[in-house]
Design a protein around this motif. Structure first.
Motif, PDB file in Angstrom:
ATOM      1  N   ILE A   1       0.847  -1.185   0.000  1.00 27.33           N
ATOM      2  CA  ILE A   1       0.000   0.000   0.000  1.00 27.33           C
ATOM      3  C   ILE A   1       0.886   1.240   0.000  1.00 27.33           C
ATOM      4  N   MET A   2       0.290   2.387  -0.321  1.00 25.16           N
ATOM      5  CA  MET A   2       1.054   3.622  -0.469  1.00 25.16           C
ATOM      6  C   MET A   2       1.763   4.017   0.824  1.00 25.16           C
ATOM      7  N   LYS A   3       1.146   3.755   1.964  1.00 23.81           N
ATOM      8  CA  LYS A   3       1.768   4.125   3.240  1.00 23.81           C
ATOM      9  C   LYS A   3       3.121   3.428   3.399  1.00 23.81           C
ATOM     10  N   ASP A   4       3.173   2.142   3.084  1.00 26.55           N
ATOM     11  CA  ASP A   4       4.434   1.396   3.191  1.00 26.55           C
ATOM     12  C   ASP A   4       5.458   1.887   2.176  1.00 26.55           C
TER      13      ASP A   4
ATOM     14  N   GLU B   1      -7.188  -1.941  -7.196  1.00 21.79           N
ATOM     15  CA  GLU B   1      -8.072  -1.326  -6.208  1.00 21.79           C
ATOM     16  C   GLU B   1      -8.906  -2.410  -5.556  1.00 21.79           C
ATOM     17  N   LYS B   2      -8.947  -2.379  -4.240  1.00 22.01           N
ATOM     18  CA  LYS B   2      -9.744  -3.360  -3.516  1.00 22.01           C
ATOM     19  C   LYS B   2     -10.701  -2.612  -2.599  1.00 22.01           C
ATOM     20  N   ARG B   3     -11.984  -2.981  -2.667  1.00 26.01           N
ATOM     21  CA  ARG B   3     -13.014  -2.338  -1.859  1.00 26.01           C
ATOM     22  C   ARG B   3     -13.146  -3.035  -0.513  1.00 26.01           C
ATOM     23  N   PHE B   4     -13.319  -2.211   0.499  1.00 29.12           N
ATOM     24  CA  PHE B   4     -13.562  -2.679   1.857  1.00 29.12           C
ATOM     25  C   PHE B   4     -14.852  -2.035   2.352  1.00 29.12           C
TER      26      PHE B   4
ATOM     27  N   LYS C   1      -8.828   0.644  -1.014  1.00 32.23           N
ATOM     28  CA  LYS C   1      -7.377   0.764  -0.923  1.00 32.23           C
ATOM     29  C   LYS C   1      -6.760   0.403  -2.268  1.00 32.23           C
ATOM     30  N   ASN C   2      -5.654   1.059  -2.560  1.00 30.45           N
ATOM     31  CA  ASN C   2      -4.884   0.756  -3.760  1.00 30.45           C
ATOM     32  C   ASN C   2      -3.674  -0.085  -3.359  1.00 30.45           C
TER      33      ASN C   2
END
Length: 91
Positions: free
Chosen positions: A3-6, A31-34, A39-40
């Motif tokens: 993920i972008m944060k990492d 893209e995954k829906r929660f 989240k990308n």
């Protein structure tokens, strides 16, 4: 998949710059829906990230422009000092 944060933590840069690095490297985004949103996920490993950042920062076109600008500034400085014609500056 990261993920972008990492990615931002590994590259130690802003989110905008990290996205540009991923775009230039043509990394596939999934893209995954929660229940709380979306989240990308980027198809990249932590070992690949430093090389991608290096490739992003060493743009050959930008390097050529910087070299041309530096050469132009040097020529102006030498001409301004009175080093014209047969006179040359000692290097």
């Amino acid at each position: 998949m990261m993920i972008m944060k990492d990615i931002r933590l590994i590259l130690k840069c802003s989110e905008n710059k990290a996205k540009r690095v991923m775009k230039k490297a043509n990394v596939i985004v999934t893209e995954k829906r929660f229940a709380h949103g979306m989240k990308n996920f980027y198809a990249v490993t932590p070992e690949q990230l430093p090389q991608m950042l290096e490739d992003y920062e060493t743009d050959p076109e930008q390097t050529a422009l910087q070299q041309a600008s530096a050469l132009s500034a040097l020529e102006i400085a030498l001409n301004h000092c009175g080093c014209k014609g047969g006179q040359h500056a000692a290097v």
